[in-house]
Design a protein around this motif. Structure first.
Motif, PDB file in Angstrom:
ATOM      1  N   ARG A  58      58.862  19.631  17.689  1.00 15.77           N
ATOM      2  CA  ARG A  58      57.726  18.831  17.224  1.00 15.77           C
ATOM      3  C   ARG A  58      56.492  19.703  17.056  1.00 15.77           C
ATOM      4  N   LEU A  59      56.313  20.672  17.948  1.00 11.26           N
ATOM      5  CA  LEU A  59      55.191  21.593  17.848  1.00 11.26           C
ATOM      6  C   LEU A  59      55.274  22.390  16.552  1.00 11.26           C
ATOM      7  N   GLU A  60      56.459  22.881  16.228  1.00  4.03           N
ATOM      8  CA  GLU A  60      56.668  23.647  14.989  1.00  4.03           C
ATOM      9  C   GLU A  60      56.424  22.785  13.750  1.00  4.03           C
ATOM     10  N   ARG A  61      56.783  21.486  13.810  1.00  4.62           N
ATOM     11  CA  ARG A  61      56.584  20.568  12.680  1.00  4.62           C
ATOM     12  C   ARG A  61      55.148  20.065  12.591  1.00  4.62           C
ATOM     13  N   GLY A  62      54.371  20.294  13.638  1.00  9.17           N
ATOM     14  CA  GLY A  62      53.001  19.801  13.664  1.00  9.17           C
ATOM     15  C   GLY A  62      52.893  18.354  14.104  1.00  9.17           C
ATOM     16  N   THR A  63      53.935  17.818  14.735  1.00  9.62           N
ATOM     17  CA  THR A  63      53.909  16.426  15.185  1.00  9.62           C
ATOM     18  C   THR A  63      53.861  16.310  16.705  1.00  9.62           C
ATOM     19  N   TYR A  64      53.709  17.440  17.394  1.00 11.81           N
ATOM     20  CA  TYR A  64      53.642  17.404  18.853  1.00 11.81           C
ATOM     21  C   TYR A  64      52.413  16.614  19.273  1.00 11.81           C
ATOM     22  N   GLY A  65      52.588  15.718  20.235  1.00 13.12           N
ATOM     23  CA  GLY A  65      51.479  14.925  20.730  1.00 13.12           C
ATOM     24  C   GLY A  65      51.274  13.637  19.961  1.00 13.12           C
ATOM     25  N   GLU A  66      52.133  13.369  18.992  1.00 10.22           N
ATOM     26  CA  GLU A  66      52.063  12.122  18.234  1.00 10.22           C
ATOM     27  C   GLU A  66      53.079  11.147  18.805  1.00 10.22           C
ATOM     28  N   CYS A  67      52.642   9.929  19.101  1.00  9.79           N
ATOM     29  CA  CYS A  67      53.522   8.921  19.678  1.00  9.79           C
ATOM     30  C   CYS A  67      54.564   8.488  18.662  1.00  9.79           C
ATOM     31  N   GLU A  68      55.834   8.531  19.057  1.00 10.32           N
ATOM     32  CA  GLU A  68      56.911   8.096  18.173  1.00 10.32           C
ATOM     33  C   GLU A  68      56.964   6.583  18.052  1.00 10.32           C
ATOM     34  N   GLY A  69      56.263   5.878  18.933  1.00 10.96           N
ATOM     35  CA  GLY A  69      56.249   4.423  18.897  1.00 10.96           C
ATOM     36  C   GLY A  69      55.214   3.865  17.937  1.00 10.96           C
ATOM     37  N   CYS A  70      53.966   4.334  18.083  1.00  9.14           N
ATOM     38  CA  CYS A  70      52.869   3.751  17.298  1.00  9.14           C
ATOM     39  C   CYS A  70      52.174   4.755  16.397  1.00  9.14           C
ATOM     40  N   GLY A  71      52.457   6.033  16.576  1.00  9.84           N
ATOM     41  CA  GLY A  71      51.844   7.055  15.730  1.00  9.84           C
ATOM     42  C   GLY A  71      50.511   7.563  16.224  1.00  9.84           C
ATOM     43  N   SER A  72      49.976   6.978  17.300  1.00  6.84           N
ATOM     44  CA  SER A  72      48.688   7.454  17.819  1.00  6.84           C
ATOM     45  C   SER A  72      48.883   8.765  18.577  1.00  6.84           C
ATOM     46  N   ARG A  73      47.774   9.400  18.915  1.00  8.89           N
ATOM     47  CA  ARG A  73      47.836  10.650  19.672  1.00  8.89           C
ATOM     48  C   ARG A  73      48.149  10.341  21.134  1.00  8.89           C
ATOM     49  N   ILE A  74      49.026  11.124  21.708  1.00 15.73           N
ATOM     50  CA  ILE A  74      49.339  11.003  23.134  1.00 15.73           C
ATOM     51  C   ILE A  74      48.216  11.726  23.878  1.00 15.73           C
ATOM     52  N   PRO A  75      47.605  11.079  24.870  1.00 19.78           N
ATOM     53  CA  PRO A  75      46.505  11.718  25.598  1.00 19.78           C
ATOM     54  C   PRO A  75      46.928  13.058  26.204  1.00 19.78           C
ATOM     55  N   PRO A  76      46.028  14.043  26.134  1.00 18.40           N
ATOM     56  CA  PRO A  76      46.340  15.370  26.701  1.00 18.40           C
ATOM     57  C   PRO A  76      46.732  15.312  28.172  1.00 18.40           C
ATOM     58  N   GLU A  77      46.153  14.366  28.928  1.00 18.76           N
ATOM     59  CA  GLU A  77      46.486  14.249  30.351  1.00 18.76           C
ATOM     60  C   GLU A  77      47.966  13.894  30.524  1.00 18.76           C
ATOM     61  N   ARG A  78      48.479  13.030  29.647  1.00 22.33           N
ATOM     62  CA  ARG A  78      49.903  12.665  29.715  1.00 22.33           C
ATOM     63  C   ARG A  78      50.770  13.868  29.358  1.00 22.33           C
ATOM     64  N   LEU A  79      50.374  14.601  28.338  1.00 22.90           N
ATOM     65  CA  LEU A  79      51.157  15.769  27.923  1.00 22.90           C
ATOM     66  C   LEU A  79      51.111  16.868  28.983  1.00 22.90           C
ATOM     67  N   GLU A  80      50.024  16.934  29.720  1.00 20.56           N
ATOM     68  CA  GLU A  80      49.943  17.933  30.788  1.00 20.56           C
ATOM     69  C   GLU A  80      50.948  17.610  31.890  1.00 20.56           C
ATOM     70  N   ILE A  81      51.099  16.316  32.184  1.00 19.27           N
ATOM     71  CA  ILE A  81      52.037  15.890  33.220  1.00 19.27           C
ATOM     72  C   ILE A  81      53.467  15.894  32.700  1.00 19.27           C
ATOM     73  N   ARG A  82      53.658  15.424  31.452  1.00 19.31           N
ATOM     74  CA  ARG A  82      54.979  15.335  30.816  1.00 19.31           C
ATOM     75  C   ARG A  82      54.922  16.029  29.465  1.00 19.31           C
ATOM     76  N   PRO A  83      55.054  17.348  29.431  1.00 19.72           N
ATOM     77  CA  PRO A  83      54.921  18.082  28.161  1.00 19.72           C
ATOM     78  C   PRO A  83      55.892  17.629  27.076  1.00 19.72           C
ATOM     79  N   ALA A  84      57.000  17.027  27.456  1.00 16.54           N
ATOM     80  CA  ALA A  84      57.989  16.611  26.465  1.00 16.54           C
ATOM     81  C   ALA A  84      57.836  15.135  26.085  1.00 16.54           C
ATOM     82  N   ALA A  85      56.740  14.494  26.520  1.00 14.46           N
ATOM     83  CA  ALA A  85      56.541  13.063  26.234  1.00 14.46           C
ATOM     84  C   ALA A  85      56.576  12.822  24.727  1.00 14.46           C
ATOM     85  N   THR A  86      57.243  11.739  24.344  1.00 14.33           N
ATOM     86  CA  THR A  86      57.331  11.381  22.924  1.00 14.33           C
ATOM     87  C   THR A  86      56.575  10.098  22.613  1.00 14.33           C
ATOM     88  N   THR A  87      56.057   9.443  23.665  1.00 14.19           N
ATOM     89  CA  THR A  87      55.322   8.200  23.466  1.00 14.19           C
ATOM     90  C   THR A  87      54.048   8.188  24.287  1.00 14.19           C
TER      91      THR A  87
END
Length: 104
Positions: A58-87
């Motif tokens: 997802r990072l290579e495609r430029g979609t890392y940090g984008e929610c697969e459910g609603c398309g919004s940005r996943i908060p950085p705090e969530r990604l810090e705790i769960r780097p592989a989060a998809t929602t």
């Protein structure tokens, strides 16, 4: 993964040196449990590695940090705790799935 693999190999090798009858040997249940436990941990680690591989894709495609459910940005705090989060947190809640917004 490597350490778990060595643990698993060590358990198997130790059992190979002794004629183990899990049903009648008082230690048999313990060694069977140890094998099963380490095998479970190895499978769990493989799953985490697959999730991280997906995050790298997802990072290579430029979609890392984008929610697969609603398309919004996943908060950085969530990604810090769960780097592989998809929602995002909202979409990750059980029973909550918002339709994905159309791509721009």
């Amino acid at each position: 993964m490597a350490a778990l693999g060595r643990d698993f190999d060590g358990i198997v090798a130790a059992n190979a040196l002794v004629a183990v009858d899990d049903e009648h040997d008082p230690e048999g249940g313990t060694t069977a449990f140890e094998r099963a436990h380490v095998a479970f941990l190895m499978e769990q680690a493989r799953g985490h590695l697959a999730e991280l591989d997906g995050a790298l894709q997802r990072l290579e495609r430029g979609t890392y940090g984008e929610c697969e459910g609603c398309g919004s940005r996943i908060p950085p705090e969530r990604l810090e705790i769960r780097p592989a989060a998809t929602t995002c947190v909202s979409c990750a809640e059980p029973g909550r799935h918002r339709p994905r917004r159309p791509a721009h």
